[in-house]
Every structure is written in C-alpha cells, then in structure tokens.
Design an enzyme around this catalytic site. Sequence first.
Site, mmCIF file in Angstrom:
data_model
loop_
_atom_site.group_PDB
_atom_site.id
_atom_site.type_symbol
_atom_site.label_atom_id
_atom_site.label_comp_id
_atom_site.label_asym_id
_atom_site.label_seq_id
_atom_site.Cartn_x
_atom_site.Cartn_y
_atom_site.Cartn_z
ATOM 1 N N PRO A 2 0.831 -1.207 0.000
ATOM 2 C CA PRO A 2 0.000 0.000 0.000
ATOM 3 C C PRO A 2 0.863 1.253 0.000
ATOM 4 O O PRO A 2 1.793 1.378 0.803
ATOM 5 C CB PRO A 2 -0.804 -0.132 1.301
ATOM 6 C CG PRO A 2 -0.812 -1.593 1.599
ATOM 7 C CD PRO A 2 0.510 -2.108 1.111
ATOM 8 N N GLU A 3 0.550 2.164 -0.918
ATOM 9 C CA GLU A 3 1.277 3.413 -0.994
ATOM 10 C C GLU A 3 0.341 4.543 -0.583
ATOM 11 O O GLU A 3 -0.745 4.294 -0.062
ATOM 12 C CB GLU A 3 1.854 3.592 -2.394
ATOM 13 C CG GLU A 3 2.853 2.485 -2.752
ATOM 14 C CD GLU A 3 3.507 2.650 -4.116
ATOM 15 O OE1 GLU A 3 3.305 3.701 -4.759
ATOM 16 O OE2 GLU A 3 4.225 1.737 -4.543
ATOM 17 N N HIS A 90 -4.745 -13.959 10.375
ATOM 18 C CA HIS A 90 -4.018 -12.720 10.101
ATOM 19 C C HIS A 90 -4.821 -11.463 10.428
ATOM 20 O O HIS A 90 -4.427 -10.362 10.022
ATOM 21 C CB HIS A 90 -3.538 -12.656 8.645
ATOM 22 C CG HIS A 90 -2.830 -13.884 8.183
ATOM 23 N ND1 HIS A 90 -1.678 -14.350 8.775
ATOM 24 C CD2 HIS A 90 -3.131 -14.774 7.189
ATOM 25 C CE1 HIS A 90 -1.286 -15.462 8.161
ATOM 26 N NE2 HIS A 90 -2.141 -15.737 7.210
ATOM 27 N N ARG A 109 1.561 -10.531 6.173
ATOM 28 C CA ARG A 109 3.015 -10.492 6.305
ATOM 29 C C ARG A 109 3.484 -9.889 7.632
ATOM 30 O O ARG A 109 4.668 -9.950 7.946
ATOM 31 C CB ARG A 109 3.627 -9.714 5.135
ATOM 32 C CG ARG A 109 3.329 -10.342 3.783
ATOM 33 C CD ARG A 109 4.092 -9.622 2.692
ATOM 34 N NE ARG A 109 3.689 -10.067 1.369
ATOM 35 C CZ ARG A 109 4.198 -9.617 0.239
ATOM 36 N NH1 ARG A 109 5.159 -8.687 0.276
ATOM 37 N NH2 ARG A 109 3.781 -10.054 -0.919
#
Length: 270
Positions: A2-3, A90, A109
């Site tokens: 994600p930016e 997660h 992650r």
Amino acid sequence: MPELPEVETTLRGIRPALDGRIITEVRVRNPALRWPVPDTVQQACGRTVRELRRRAKYLLIDMGGGGLMCHLGMSGSMRIVREGDPPRPHDHFDLVTDAGNCIRFHDPRRFGALLWWDTPAGDHPLLRDLGPEPLGDDFSGDHLWQRSRGLRGAVKNFVMNGHVVVGVGNIYASEALFMAGIHPTRPAGRISRARYQGLAAAIRDVLQRAVEHGGTTLRDFLDSSGTPGYFAQELLVYDREGHACFQCGTAIRRRVIGQRSSFYCIRCQR
C-alpha cells in the site's frame, strides 16, 4: 505494498466509523507486528476520536493529548466489520467503538504497525524527519530542484526518498517520471528547475487520480469495505514490460533501480 493513495483511501473509508466515536476496546490478538504492539495502545480506551489524518503512509487517530498510529505495512488493510464477526487468520487487532463499529486490521506479512503517540505527533521519531506531503502546499518543483543540487543518484530513488517528499512509492514514481518525460536513471542533480516543475505536477496528478480510483490493486490491497482499487487500469508504464508505449508505440522496458523494478519508455523519457 500500500502506498499513499491506498492509505488515503483507507483513511477515508474508516473515518465515518471512527470520527467522534469513543474507543471502547483495543483488542490485540497478535502483538508481533513490525514493532511489538505496546501496552500503551490501551490508553485509547475511553477516549473520543477527535480527528483522523494521514502523515506519509501513517494513519493518525488523534484523541487529544495522544493517539494511535497505524501503518499498513506491505500487505495490510483495515476494514469495517460487525462487532462479533469471527476473526480470520491474520486479523491482528480490532478497534471497537461505542457505536458497535469494529475496525479490523488484516496483515498476512505482519509488517504493519499499531503504536501510541503523544502530542505533538510531528515530534514522533517516525515522523519528525519526513519531507512534505506531495498533495500539500509545501511541495513544488522548486523544492525538488533545491533538494537535488549536487546529487548524482538516480532521480527515481530521489523522489522515493521520504526525507525529500513522502508517499511517492515505486508504482507512482514510475508513472510520474513517464508523464514528465524524465528517464528514471537520470542523475537527480542534472535535472533543470523547469523539468522538476513538470515532475512535481505529474506526481501530484498521478496521486490525486489514484486516490479518486481507490488506489492500485496489483496483489492484495483492499479498501475498508473489501473493495480493490481500480487505478491499475490507468497505469501507463508500470508492470507493462514489452507492451507498446501509449505515446510512441515503443516497447516498455523494465530495469531494476535501487532494488525496485522500474518501467519506462526509452524514446519518451530522457
């Protein structure tokens, strides 16, 4: 990863569920994120959310005299779910409000973060040395030109440096450099003021359009409602190796710059 547009999209999505609400519970299932989730995040309980804002890729949930700082990491997302919905694998933490809303953080992650900050947030070690926001008034071609003087490194790495300007990640750097006609390996210090004016405008334009499209989904980004971003359909060069340039028809090339894949047109970018 994600930016800035993906983080801004997330912020706009969760704002209605958090703004003005009281945090009743911070439910941490797995504290082993990028940095261990500190016990200080429990200070949010019983406090009213006064403002939600973004600084670079950090989400700041301001409660007056402190607040929560969230980062999506490489694969994170925040979604609004019903209180009582069972967590998936997660799903690492929940923010529960007095209205029964539950903001759930999902990150396979585990490079995301949940931290507590004290006022002023700008003095936090993760924020205090950051450059200007690319969509803010402090960002301009003059700023880029001044910061680049004497630098020999590639311009792509230069604009991705968060100390120069925040939030210009790999995808959007490749796109903006193409729009400005600048080759990504060109030394930052050898680019004119006028060309930096064009690059600053291109950075602002590509980021604004990406926000309007809900971000770019190349792998696993979803917004707060679980919807993927659609800006990938607008990409001009990124991930288009071997495809014809939309401007001149030359095959788009890929090159690793600063350990990141860069995409460009050999004819349109110099």
